[in-house]
Scaffold this motif. Structure first.
Motif, PDB file in Angstrom:
ATOM      1  N   GLY A 123       0.353  -1.560  -0.054  1.00 28.46           N
ATOM      2  CA  GLY A 123      -0.474   0.243   0.275  1.00 28.46           C
ATOM      3  C   GLY A 123       0.976   0.743   0.025  1.00 28.46           C
ATOM      4  O   GLY A 123       2.135   1.459   0.163  1.00 28.46           O
ATOM      5  N   VAL A 124      -0.002   2.137   0.157  1.00 29.69           N
ATOM      6  CA  VAL A 124       0.800   3.804   0.145  1.00 29.69           C
ATOM      7  C   VAL A 124       0.109   4.536   0.597  1.00 29.69           C
ATOM      8  O   VAL A 124      -1.085   4.427   0.948  1.00 29.69           O
ATOM      9  CB  VAL A 124       1.488   3.747  -1.636  1.00 29.69           C
ATOM     10  CG1 VAL A 124      -0.252   4.155  -2.438  1.00 29.69           C
ATOM     11  CG2 VAL A 124       1.790   5.226  -1.309  1.00 29.69           C
ATOM     12  N   GLY A 125       0.189   5.899   1.272  1.00 33.69           N
ATOM     13  CA  GLY A 125      -0.423   6.951   2.570  1.00 33.69           C
ATOM     14  C   GLY A 125       0.038   7.802   1.919  1.00 33.69           C
ATOM     15  O   GLY A 125       1.659   8.297   2.206  1.00 33.69           O
ATOM     16  N   LEU A 126      -0.974   9.287   2.236  1.00 31.11           N
ATOM     17  CA  LEU A 126      -0.301  10.464   1.665  1.00 31.11           C
ATOM     18  C   LEU A 126       0.698  11.049   3.471  1.00 31.11           C
ATOM     19  O   LEU A 126      -0.900  11.152   4.544  1.00 31.11           O
ATOM     20  CB  LEU A 126      -1.057  11.186   1.039  1.00 31.11           C
ATOM     21  CG  LEU A 126      -1.055  11.166  -0.632  1.00 31.11           C
ATOM     22  CD1 LEU A 126      -2.237  11.699  -1.092  1.00 31.11           C
ATOM     23  CD2 LEU A 126       0.494  11.697  -0.456  1.00 31.11           C
ATOM     24  N   ASP A 127       1.776  11.411   3.901  1.00 28.64           N
ATOM     25  CA  ASP A 127       2.149  11.240   5.331  1.00 28.64           C
ATOM     26  C   ASP A 127       1.624  13.038   4.980  1.00 28.64           C
ATOM     27  O   ASP A 127       2.341  13.983   4.434  1.00 28.64           O
ATOM     28  CB  ASP A 127       3.440  10.916   5.583  1.00 28.64           C
ATOM     29  CG  ASP A 127       3.855  11.255   6.873  1.00 28.64           C
ATOM     30  OD1 ASP A 127       3.090  12.046   7.671  1.00 28.64           O
ATOM     31  OD2 ASP A 127       4.818   9.796   7.596  1.00 28.64           O
ATOM     32  N   VAL A 128       1.133  13.143   6.247  1.00 25.70           N
ATOM     33  CA  VAL A 128       0.988  14.852   6.584  1.00 25.70           C
ATOM     34  C   VAL A 128       1.262  15.163   6.978  1.00 25.70           C
ATOM     35  O   VAL A 128       2.131  16.389   7.081  1.00 25.70           O
ATOM     36  CB  VAL A 128      -0.869  15.112   7.200  1.00 25.70           C
ATOM     37  CG1 VAL A 128      -2.059  14.962   6.633  1.00 25.70           C
ATOM     38  CG2 VAL A 128      -1.028  14.260   8.163  1.00 25.70           C
ATOM     39  N   GLY A 129       2.970  13.872   8.192  1.00 24.91           N
ATOM     40  CA  GLY A 129       4.111  15.167   8.850  1.00 24.91           C
ATOM     41  C   GLY A 129       3.375  14.804  10.538  1.00 24.91           C
ATOM     42  O   GLY A 129       2.643  14.728  10.485  1.00 24.91           O
ATOM     43  N   TRP A 130       4.060  15.641  10.951  1.00 29.94           N
ATOM     44  CA  TRP A 130       3.707  15.824  12.803  1.00 29.94           C
ATOM     45  C   TRP A 130       3.119  16.466  12.537  1.00 29.94           C
ATOM     46  O   TRP A 130       3.571  17.940  12.507  1.00 29.94           O
ATOM     47  CB  TRP A 130       5.360  15.269  12.997  1.00 29.94           C
ATOM     48  CG  TRP A 130       5.082  15.838  15.208  1.00 29.94           C
ATOM     49  CD1 TRP A 130       4.275  14.823  15.536  1.00 29.94           C
ATOM     50  CD2 TRP A 130       5.399  16.371  15.484  1.00 29.94           C
ATOM     51  NE1 TRP A 130       4.374  14.774  17.296  1.00 29.94           N
ATOM     52  CE2 TRP A 130       5.208  16.397  16.630  1.00 29.94           C
ATOM     53  CE3 TRP A 130       6.735  17.726  15.173  1.00 29.94           C
ATOM     54  CZ2 TRP A 130       5.747  17.137  17.751  1.00 29.94           C
ATOM     55  CZ3 TRP A 130       7.310  18.260  16.456  1.00 29.94           C
ATOM     56  CH2 TRP A 130       6.737  18.078  17.417  1.00 29.94           C
ATOM     57  N   ASP A 135       7.852  16.650   7.281  1.00 30.34           N
ATOM     58  CA  ASP A 135       8.172  15.098   7.178  1.00 30.34           C
ATOM     59  C   ASP A 135       6.981  14.639   7.016  1.00 30.34           C
ATOM     60  O   ASP A 135       6.530  14.133   6.596  1.00 30.34           O
ATOM     61  CB  ASP A 135       9.160  14.238   7.900  1.00 30.34           C
ATOM     62  CG  ASP A 135      11.127  13.976   8.190  1.00 30.34           C
ATOM     63  OD1 ASP A 135      11.133  15.287   7.317  1.00 30.34           O
ATOM     64  OD2 ASP A 135      10.758  13.796   9.543  1.00 30.34           O
ATOM     65  N   SER A 136       6.308  15.673   5.764  1.00 32.74           N
ATOM     66  CA  SER A 136       5.487  15.640   5.531  1.00 32.74           C
ATOM     67  C   SER A 136       5.681  15.062   3.685  1.00 32.74           C
ATOM     68  O   SER A 136       6.638  14.727   3.258  1.00 32.74           O
ATOM     69  CB  SER A 136       4.058  16.047   4.438  1.00 32.74           C
ATOM     70  OG  SER A 136       4.582  17.246   4.058  1.00 32.74           O
TER      71      SER A 136
END
Length: 442
Positions: A123-130, A135-136
Motif C-alpha cells: 500500500g501507500v499513504g500520503l503522510d501529512v507529517g508530524w 516530514d510530509s
C-alpha cells in the motif's frame, strides 16, 4: 452508515474498454467527488493493470481512459494501494519484486509526476507529517521492512528510506507482511495492516514514533493480500474501518468481514448499516475516507463495485435508570449527521401506560435529579424537550418512542447531547431517565 450510492465499475474489467484496469478492482481512492480505481491481474498469465478516474462518481459517473498501465503484470499481482489529496494521486504497484513503477505519483488528470523503483505490495499513504509541521510526503513500506519510507511529494526523491525511516515494527513481533497504511490527518499518527492485524504508532516527531502496538489482534494471515483500512476523524469518535480477512475464500459476508474499532482504545464498535446489504464476496475490500464530506468509500474486489456512505458516530455515555420490570431505559441514535440529513433518536425498554420524551443539551452532565429514585440528568444546560409520546399496553420494557428531525444549516461543528425520559404511569415521582447520547454535527 448512510448509503449514498454505489458505483458500478464492472466496465473497468472488460479488456476491450479504454478504462480497463485489470480483471479485478484491487485499490481505490475517493476525494468526495471523484473516484480512482486500480486493478489486479487475477489470472494465471501476464496481463495489463492500470488506474482509472471516475469523475463525479455519485451523480453522473464518467470513466476516463486508464493510465499507469503495466502491460505485463504477472498473474495474481497488481496495484495494492491508492491515496489522493487535492493535488495528486499516489499508487503502489506490486509485480512480485522491485519494479520501476513500484511507487508512483500522478496529477488528478492522470499525468505522471514521478516514479520510485520499489516493490509496492504494502500500500501507500500520503503522510501529512508530524502535526503538519515536518516530514510530509508519500509514505510506503514493503515486505521485510520495519520502517516507513518517504518520498518528496513534488519530486519523488528520497526523504527517508528503508534504512533510516521511522520504525513502525511493534516490539517482539517479527512478521512484516505489511498490507496498507493510513495517517491521522491532524497528528500524523500512523495506522497500518500487518498480517491481518491492525497496528498503530503515535507520532512523536517527523521521523519517529512511540507506543507502536497491535490495536486489534485479529487472526494472523501472513499470505493473504487485500487487508486494508481507513482512519476516520469524524464526529465525537475517531474510528478505524478494516476488513478482517484471514482467508481468501468466496462467499464471505460483508457484515462479518468489515469491522469498525474506536481509535482511542481499540474497542469494537457496532456498525448500523441502516438496512443496506451487499453481495457476498471474498472479503477483499479497500477503504477511502474523505474528511471534507465525511464519507467513506468501500470497494469490492470480486463484485467490482464501490459503495459510498456518510459516516456518523454516536457516543453513548452516562448511566441509564432502571425502570419497571428491572429494565434500563435505553437511548440510541442513528442517521446522517451532515446538514440536511435525518437524525433519529429511539428510546426503548420503557414502562407501559407511561409518558415519554427526549431532552437536549449542549454538553454532558451527571447530576442527580430531585425526584425519588435518584436518576441522573445527562444533558447540560437543558435546552429543550421534544417528541412527547405515550407507551402502549404491553408488558414491562415494551415501551418505545422515536423522534426524527432534519439537521438544519448552521450547526456544523456543534455538539448536541440527548437523553430520554419516562414518567411511569404518568407520575413525576416515578421519573426514569436513560443514558446520554452525544453527537457532533458534520
Amino acid at each position: 452508515m448512510t448509503h449514498l450510492g454505489t458505483v458500478d465499475c464492472t466496465s473497468t474489467g472488460v479488456a476491450a474498454n479504454s478504462q480497463f484496469i485489470g480483471t479485478n478492482l484491487s485499490a481505490m481512492a475517493w476525494n468526495g467527488t471523484d473516484l480512482f480505481v486500480a486493478g489486479f491481474n487475477n489470472q494465471a498469465i501476464a496481463g495489463a493493470t492500470g488506474i482509472c478516474k471516475v469523475s463525479t462518481a455519485l451523480t453522473t459517473p464518467s470513466f476516463g481512459a486508464s493510465f499507469g498501465v503495466n502491460l505485463l503484470t504477472p498473474g495474481s499481482r497488481g496495484y495494492s494501494g491508492l491515496d489522493v489529496d487535492g493535488t495528486q494521486l499516489v499508487a503502489a504497484y506490486d509485480a512480485g519484486a522491485t519494479d520501476p513503477n513500484g511507487i508512483t505519483s500522478w496529477s488528478l488528470t492522470g499525468t505522471a509526476n514521478w516514479a520510485k523503483a520499489a516493490r509496492g505490495g504494502s500500500g501507500v499513504g500520503l503522510d501529512v507529517g508530524w502535526f503538519g509541521l515536518v516530514d510530509s510526503g508519500t509514505a510506503w513500506t514493503t515486505f521485510g521492512s520495519g520502517r516507513r519510507s518517504l518520498q518528496d511529494n513534488l519530486t519523488g526523491t528520497d526523504i527517508y528510506t528503508s534504512a533510516n525511516g521511522m520504525i513502525i515494527q511493534t516490539t517482539g513481533v517479527t512478521s512484516s507482511f505489511w498490507r496498507d497504511m493510513a495517517f491521522d490527518p491532524l497528528t500524523g499518527d500512523v495506522w497500518l495492516r500487518r498480517s491481518n492485524k491492525v497496528v498503530a504508532c503515535d507520532r512523536t516527531a517527523g521521523n519517529s514514533v512511540s507506543n507502536s502496538r497491535i490495536v486489534v489482534d485479529a487472526t494472523a494471515a501472513d499470505n493473504i493480500n487485500q487487508q486494508n483500512l481507513a482512519f476516520c476523524r469524524t464526529g465525537t469518535e475517531n474510528v478505524i474501518f478494516w476488513n478482517n480477512r484471514s482467508a481468501g475464500a468466496f462467499g464471505q459476508l460483508w457484515t462479518n468481514v468489515i469491522q469498525c474499532n474506536r481509535a482511542s482504545d481499540g474497542s469494537a464498535m457496532t456498525i448500523d448499516w441502516r438496512g443496506f446489504t451487499a453481495a457476498n464476496s471474498a472479503g477483499a475490500y479497500d477503504f477511502s475516507f474523505d474528511e471534507a464530506t465525511n464519507t467513506l468509500a468501500i470497494s469490492d474486489f470480486v463484485n467490482k463495485v464501490v459503495h459510498v456512505f456518510a459516516v456518523s458516530t454516536y457516543t453513548n455515555y452516562g448511566t441509564a435508570c432502571i425502570g419497571a420490570g428491572n429494565f434500563p431505559l435505553l437511548l440510541g441514535g442513528s442517521g446522517d449527521l451532515r446538514v440536511g440529513g435525518p437524525l433519529t433518536y429511539t428510546l426503548s425498554q420503557a414502562a407501559p401506560f407511561s409518558l415519554g420524551g427526549f431532552a437536549f443539551g449542549a454538553a454532558r452532565d451527571n447530576t442527580p435529579l430531585p425526584f425519588p429514585g435518584g436518576c441522573l440528568l445527562h444533558v447540560n444546560p437543558l435546552l429543550f424537550t421534544e417528541g412527547i409520546f405515550f407507551t402502549g399496553v404491553l408488558g414491562n420494557g415494551s415501551g418505545l418512542g422515536t423522534l426524527t428531525f432534519t439537521i438544519p444549516a448552521g450547526l456544523t461543528g456543534q455538539t448536541l447531547t440527548a437523553q430520554g425520559f419516562c414518567l411511569e404511569n404518568g407520575d413525576l415521582n416515578q421519573l426514569k431517565t436513560s443514558n446520554g447520547v452525544e453527537v457532533l454535527f458534520q
